[in-house]
Scaffold this active site. Structure first.
Site, PDB file in Angstrom:
ATOM      1  N   ASP A 131       0.825  -1.217   0.000  1.00 32.71           N
ATOM      2  CA  ASP A 131       0.000   0.000   0.000  1.00 32.71           C
ATOM      3  C   ASP A 131       0.862   1.272   0.000  1.00 32.71           C
ATOM      4  O   ASP A 131       0.368   2.364  -0.248  1.00 32.71           O
ATOM      5  CB  ASP A 131      -0.961   0.016   1.206  1.00 32.71           C
ATOM      6  CG  ASP A 131      -0.264   0.002   2.562  1.00 32.71           C
ATOM      7  OD1 ASP A 131       0.979  -0.149   2.615  1.00 32.71           O
ATOM      8  OD2 ASP A 131      -0.970   0.148   3.583  1.00 32.71           O
ATOM      9  N   GLU A 132       2.183   1.110   0.271  1.00 33.58           N
ATOM     10  CA  GLU A 132       3.043   2.295   0.384  1.00 33.58           C
ATOM     11  C   GLU A 132       3.203   3.018  -0.946  1.00 33.58           C
ATOM     12  O   GLU A 132       3.599   4.186  -0.986  1.00 33.58           O
ATOM     13  CB  GLU A 132       4.399   1.906   0.978  1.00 33.58           C
ATOM     14  CG  GLU A 132       4.216   1.226   2.325  1.00 33.58           C
ATOM     15  CD  GLU A 132       5.485   1.031   3.146  1.00 33.58           C
ATOM     16  OE1 GLU A 132       6.449   1.764   2.917  1.00 33.58           O
ATOM     17  OE2 GLU A 132       5.480   0.157   4.020  1.00 33.58           O
ATOM     18  N   TYR A 155      12.013   2.834  -1.219  1.00 37.02           N
ATOM     19  CA  TYR A 155      11.364   1.506  -1.233  1.00 37.02           C
ATOM     20  C   TYR A 155      10.056   1.568  -2.005  1.00 37.02           C
ATOM     21  O   TYR A 155       9.830   0.798  -2.950  1.00 37.02           O
ATOM     22  CB  TYR A 155      11.118   1.016   0.205  1.00 37.02           C
ATOM     23  CG  TYR A 155      10.115  -0.137   0.283  1.00 37.02           C
ATOM     24  CD1 TYR A 155      10.389  -1.373  -0.297  1.00 37.02           C
ATOM     25  CD2 TYR A 155       8.892   0.021   0.937  1.00 37.02           C
ATOM     26  CE1 TYR A 155       9.475  -2.423  -0.227  1.00 37.02           C
ATOM     27  CE2 TYR A 155       7.971  -1.019   1.014  1.00 37.02           C
ATOM     28  CZ  TYR A 155       8.265  -2.239   0.416  1.00 37.02           C
ATOM     29  OH  TYR A 155       7.345  -3.265   0.479  1.00 37.02           O
ATOM     30  N   LYS A 159       8.842  -0.168  -5.584  1.00 36.00           N
ATOM     31  CA  LYS A 159       7.685  -1.071  -5.709  1.00 36.00           C
ATOM     32  C   LYS A 159       6.687  -0.494  -6.722  1.00 36.00           C
ATOM     33  O   LYS A 159       6.110  -1.227  -7.522  1.00 36.00           O
ATOM     34  CB  LYS A 159       7.009  -1.289  -4.352  1.00 36.00           C
ATOM     35  CG  LYS A 159       7.819  -2.081  -3.342  1.00 36.00           C
ATOM     36  CD  LYS A 159       8.116  -3.525  -3.752  1.00 36.00           C
ATOM     37  CE  LYS A 159       6.903  -4.417  -3.764  1.00 36.00           C
ATOM     38  NZ  LYS A 159       7.281  -5.835  -3.991  1.00 36.00           N
TER      39      LYS A 159
HETATM   40  P1  NAD Z   1      11.371 -10.013   3.411  1.00 38.79           P
HETATM   41  O1  NAD Z   1      12.384  -8.919   3.350  1.00 38.79           O
HETATM   42  O2  NAD Z   1      11.085 -10.674   4.712  1.00 38.79           O
HETATM   43  O3  NAD Z   1      11.760 -11.185   2.402  1.00 38.79           O
HETATM   44  C1  NAD Z   1      12.221 -10.934   1.115  1.00 38.79           C
HETATM   45  C2  NAD Z   1      12.787 -12.244   0.554  1.00 38.79           C
HETATM   46  O4  NAD Z   1      13.251 -11.981  -0.779  1.00 38.79           O
HETATM   47  C3  NAD Z   1      13.958 -12.798   1.347  1.00 38.79           C
HETATM   48  O5  NAD Z   1      13.816 -14.187   1.535  1.00 38.79           O
HETATM   49  C4  NAD Z   1      15.159 -12.494   0.459  1.00 38.79           C
HETATM   50  O6  NAD Z   1      16.231 -13.444   0.601  1.00 38.79           O
HETATM   51  C5  NAD Z   1      14.540 -12.553  -0.929  1.00 38.79           C
HETATM   52  N1  NAD Z   1      15.302 -11.760  -1.897  1.00 38.79           N
HETATM   53  C6  NAD Z   1      15.720 -10.476  -1.752  1.00 38.79           C
HETATM   54  N2  NAD Z   1      16.423 -10.097  -2.834  1.00 38.79           N
HETATM   55  C7  NAD Z   1      16.410 -11.158  -3.699  1.00 38.79           C
HETATM   56  C8  NAD Z   1      16.945 -11.375  -4.990  1.00 38.79           C
HETATM   57  N3  NAD Z   1      17.668 -10.423  -5.614  1.00 38.79           N
HETATM   58  N4  NAD Z   1      16.733 -12.562  -5.591  1.00 38.79           N
HETATM   59  C9  NAD Z   1      16.008 -13.533  -4.967  1.00 38.79           C
HETATM   60  N5  NAD Z   1      15.497 -13.391  -3.727  1.00 38.79           N
HETATM   61  C10 NAD Z   1      15.699 -12.210  -3.101  1.00 38.79           C
HETATM   62  O7  NAD Z   1      10.067  -9.384   2.776  1.00 38.79           O
HETATM   63  P2  NAD Z   1       8.524  -9.596   3.169  1.00 38.79           P
HETATM   64  O8  NAD Z   1       8.185  -8.667   4.273  1.00 38.79           O
HETATM   65  O9  NAD Z   1       8.252 -11.033   3.304  1.00 38.79           O
HETATM   66  O10 NAD Z   1       7.833  -9.031   1.854  1.00 38.79           O
HETATM   67  C11 NAD Z   1       7.581  -9.891   0.741  1.00 38.79           C
HETATM   68  C12 NAD Z   1       6.918  -9.084  -0.353  1.00 38.79           C
HETATM   69  O11 NAD Z   1       5.697  -8.522   0.135  1.00 38.79           O
HETATM   70  C13 NAD Z   1       7.761  -7.904  -0.843  1.00 38.79           C
HETATM   71  O12 NAD Z   1       7.605  -7.803  -2.237  1.00 38.79           O
HETATM   72  C14 NAD Z   1       7.155  -6.689  -0.138  1.00 38.79           C
HETATM   73  O13 NAD Z   1       7.324  -5.531  -0.907  1.00 38.79           O
HETATM   74  C15 NAD Z   1       5.690  -7.116  -0.059  1.00 38.79           C
HETATM   75  N6  NAD Z   1       4.932  -6.546   1.079  1.00 38.79           N
HETATM   76  C16 NAD Z   1       5.409  -6.628   2.363  1.00 38.79           C
HETATM   77  C17 NAD Z   1       4.638  -6.126   3.415  1.00 38.79           C
HETATM   78  C18 NAD Z   1       5.108  -6.241   4.843  1.00 38.79           C
HETATM   79  O14 NAD Z   1       4.442  -5.682   5.745  1.00 38.79           O
HETATM   80  N7  NAD Z   1       6.180  -6.943   5.142  1.00 38.79           N
HETATM   81  C19 NAD Z   1       3.407  -5.531   3.160  1.00 38.79           C
HETATM   82  C20 NAD Z   1       2.949  -5.453   1.826  1.00 38.79           C
HETATM   83  C21 NAD Z   1       3.724  -5.977   0.792  1.00 38.79           C
HETATM   84  P1  TYD Z   2       8.104  -0.568   9.650  1.00 34.76           P
HETATM   85  O1  TYD Z   2       7.858  -1.804  10.448  1.00 34.76           O
HETATM   86  O2  TYD Z   2       9.497  -0.251   9.231  1.00 34.76           O
HETATM   87  O3  TYD Z   2       7.119  -0.616   8.409  1.00 34.76           O
HETATM   88  P2  TYD Z   2       6.782   0.543   7.293  1.00 34.76           P
HETATM   89  O4  TYD Z   2       7.770   1.612   7.387  1.00 34.76           O
HETATM   90  O5  TYD Z   2       6.920  -0.249   6.031  1.00 34.76           O
HETATM   91  O6  TYD Z   2       5.384   0.977   7.588  1.00 34.76           O
HETATM   92  O7  TYD Z   2       7.587   0.681  10.492  1.00 34.76           O
HETATM   93  C1  TYD Z   2       6.244   0.765  10.941  1.00 34.76           C
HETATM   94  C2  TYD Z   2       6.077   2.111  11.591  1.00 34.76           C
HETATM   95  O8  TYD Z   2       6.900   2.151  12.779  1.00 34.76           O
HETATM   96  C3  TYD Z   2       6.543   3.278  10.728  1.00 34.76           C
HETATM   97  O9  TYD Z   2       5.688   4.409  10.959  1.00 34.76           O
HETATM   98  C4  TYD Z   2       7.953   3.585  11.244  1.00 34.76           C
HETATM   99  C5  TYD Z   2       7.839   3.228  12.723  1.00 34.76           C
HETATM  100  N1  TYD Z   2       9.107   2.742  13.340  1.00 34.76           N
HETATM  101  C6  TYD Z   2       9.574   3.323  14.523  1.00 34.76           C
HETATM  102  O10 TYD Z   2       8.959   4.250  15.086  1.00 34.76           O
HETATM  103  N2  TYD Z   2      10.745   2.846  15.050  1.00 34.76           N
HETATM  104  C7  TYD Z   2      11.461   1.846  14.480  1.00 34.76           C
HETATM  105  O11 TYD Z   2      12.542   1.477  15.009  1.00 34.76           O
HETATM  106  C8  TYD Z   2      10.949   1.247  13.288  1.00 34.76           C
HETATM  107  C9  TYD Z   2      11.693   0.134  12.599  1.00 34.76           C
HETATM  108  C10 TYD Z   2       9.766   1.720  12.749  1.00 34.76           C
END
Ligand code: NAD
Ligand code: TYD
Length: 348
Positions: A131-132, A155, A159
């Site tokens: 959603d970012e 980031y 995306k």
């Molecule tokens: P993460 O950082 O935990 O995992 C990313 C994975 O991708 C890791 O296993 C890493 O080894 C692999 N990776 C990174 N670079 C690579 C490359 N060049 N080649 C092959 N593998 C590679 O991420 P996540 O939080 O699990 O997010 C997964 C997806 O979901 C991402 O595309 C992220 O943008 C999206 N997403 C995440 C969130 C969230 O809250 N975490 C929310 C919405 C969408």
């Molecule tokens: P984060 O988990 O990094 O997710 P995103 O930036 O993708 O939303 O951060 C969630 C929220 O928490 C964001 O508003 C930033 C804040 N935050 C802190 O206040 N302190 C921290 O050390 C981190 C990692 C995040």
């Protein structure tokens, strides 16, 4: 069905891989992951010996490798999660986000297009996004699928760029695709650089809880298993060339969330109420910090019947319990280069 899942050793990807390997024994699931700092095979060790699962170590930025892999395996579908995913890291090193999130996605798109171009029937390229990409909301309103993209961090810009390329491949080459944009996930296996797992780890270790700015930033939190369930539904039932927003209907100001987490951690650790809150430390704000994210998930709800199933407090307790039951995991991922990252980010 030969299904390629990228990023399956990461946080969300590992839950998606597990769900597909267990629920679809007739599919061959290929998990492609470069095992960066965020990727950890421990996350999916419970399914690694299943006959319908195969791990491939590889980098999506390596075009020749990806092209050879697609030509050899002739995948029918792709669920693409591999990415650099942490906003703070993107501020320090934006180019690595362009490389993985944009170029890496392009390589997958090109290879999928090339092997499918003679017959797109039954094929699908599913791109997992965030959603970012929509930027920041004020006090009111929700992100819908029609909200214009306005990414504010390197980031989210990377995306957004990859989302545009996926859409463009659909328009230009008829590549069958679907995109989902999800809100902040939390749950087991979350790498402890993100807010919730970082703060759980710091509370356990009696370390400061670095709240950025005044803490009045709002995020919409979704339990990761609810996201994996949505991904399953969209992959099988989502309409091609569509985007779907996924969210928790669960907005929290960071400071309120941190206080709830402190209360639950005091209970878990048998500490006097108020002990963990004393660790809260307000620190310098994140540059370009988005004020508020909130998702209108009514499209996926109406079309596919999806809604979140885990209430936030219940999900947080499950998450806390997982970190306590998996202390070795936490120890393993917070040694080595993690220490260096932490001191650069918080102690300089
Ligand atoms: P993460 O950082 O935990 O995992 C990313 C994975 O991708 C890791 O296993 C890493 O080894 C692999 N990776 C990174 N670079 C690579 C490359 N060049 N080649 C092959 N593998 C590679 O991420 P996540 O939080 O699990 O997010 C997964 C997806 O979901 C991402 O595309 C992220 O943008 C999206 N997403 C995440 C969130 C969230 O809250 N975490 C929310 C919405 C969408
Ligand atoms: P984060 O988990 O990094 O997710 P995103 O930036 O993708 O939303 O951060 C969630 C929220 O928490 C964001 O508003 C930033 C804040 N935050 C802190 O206040 N302190 C921290 O050390 C981190 C990692 C995040």
């Amino acid at each position: 069905m030969k299904l390629l899942i990228t990023g399956g050793a990461g946080f969300i990807g590992s839950h998606v891989v597990r769900r597909f390997v267990i629920n679809y024994p007739n599919y061959q699931i290929y998990n492609l992951d470069a095992l960066t700092y965020a990727g950890n095979l421990e996350n999916i060790k419970d399914v690694e010996s299943r006959p319908n699962y195969k791990f491939i170590k590889g980098d999506i930025t390596d075009f020749n490798f990806i092209d050879t892999l697609f030509s050899r395996e002739q995948f029918d579908g792709v669920i693409h999660l591999a990415a650099e995913s942490h906003v703070d890291r993107s501020i320090k090193d934006p180019l690595s986000f362009v490389k993985t999130n944009v170029i890496g996605t392009m390589n997958l798109l090109n290879s999928a297009k090339d092997i499918w171009k003679n017959n797109f029937n039954g094929k699908k390229f599913y791109h997992i996004s965030t959603d970012e990409v929509y930027g920041s909301l004020g006090d009111k309103g929700l992100f819908t699928e029609e909200t214009p993209y306005e990414p504010n961090s390197p980031y989210s810009a990377s995306k957004a760029s990859s989302d545009h390329f996926v859409r463009a491949y659909g328009e230009t080459y008829d590549l069958p695709y679907v995109i989902t944009n999800c809100s902040n996930n939390y749950g087991p296996n979350h790498f402890p650089e993100k807010l919730i797992p970082l703060f759980i780890n710091n509370i356990i270790n009696n370390k400061a809880l670095p709240v950025y700015g005044d803490g009045n930033y709002t995020r919409d939190w979704l339990f990761v298993l609810d996201h994996a369930r949505a991904i399953d539904l969209v992959f099988h039932k989502g309409r091609n060339s569509q985007t779907y927003n996924i969210g928790g209907f669960n907005e929290w100001k960071n400071i309120d969330l941190v206080k709830l987490l402190c209360k639950l951690m005091d209970e878990k650790l048998d500490r006097k109420p108020g002990t963990s809150e004393k660790l809260i430390t307000y620190v310098r704000d994140r540059p370009g910090h988005d004020l508020r994210y909130a998702i209108d998930a009514s499209k996926i709800n109406k079309e596919l019947g999806w809604e979140p199933s885990v209430n936030f407090e219940e999900g947080l307790i499950k998450t806390i319990n997982w970190y306590f039951d998996n202390k070795d995991w936490l120890r393993n991922v917070t040694t080595g280069s993690y220490q260096e990252y932490y001191s650069n980010q918080y102690e300089s």
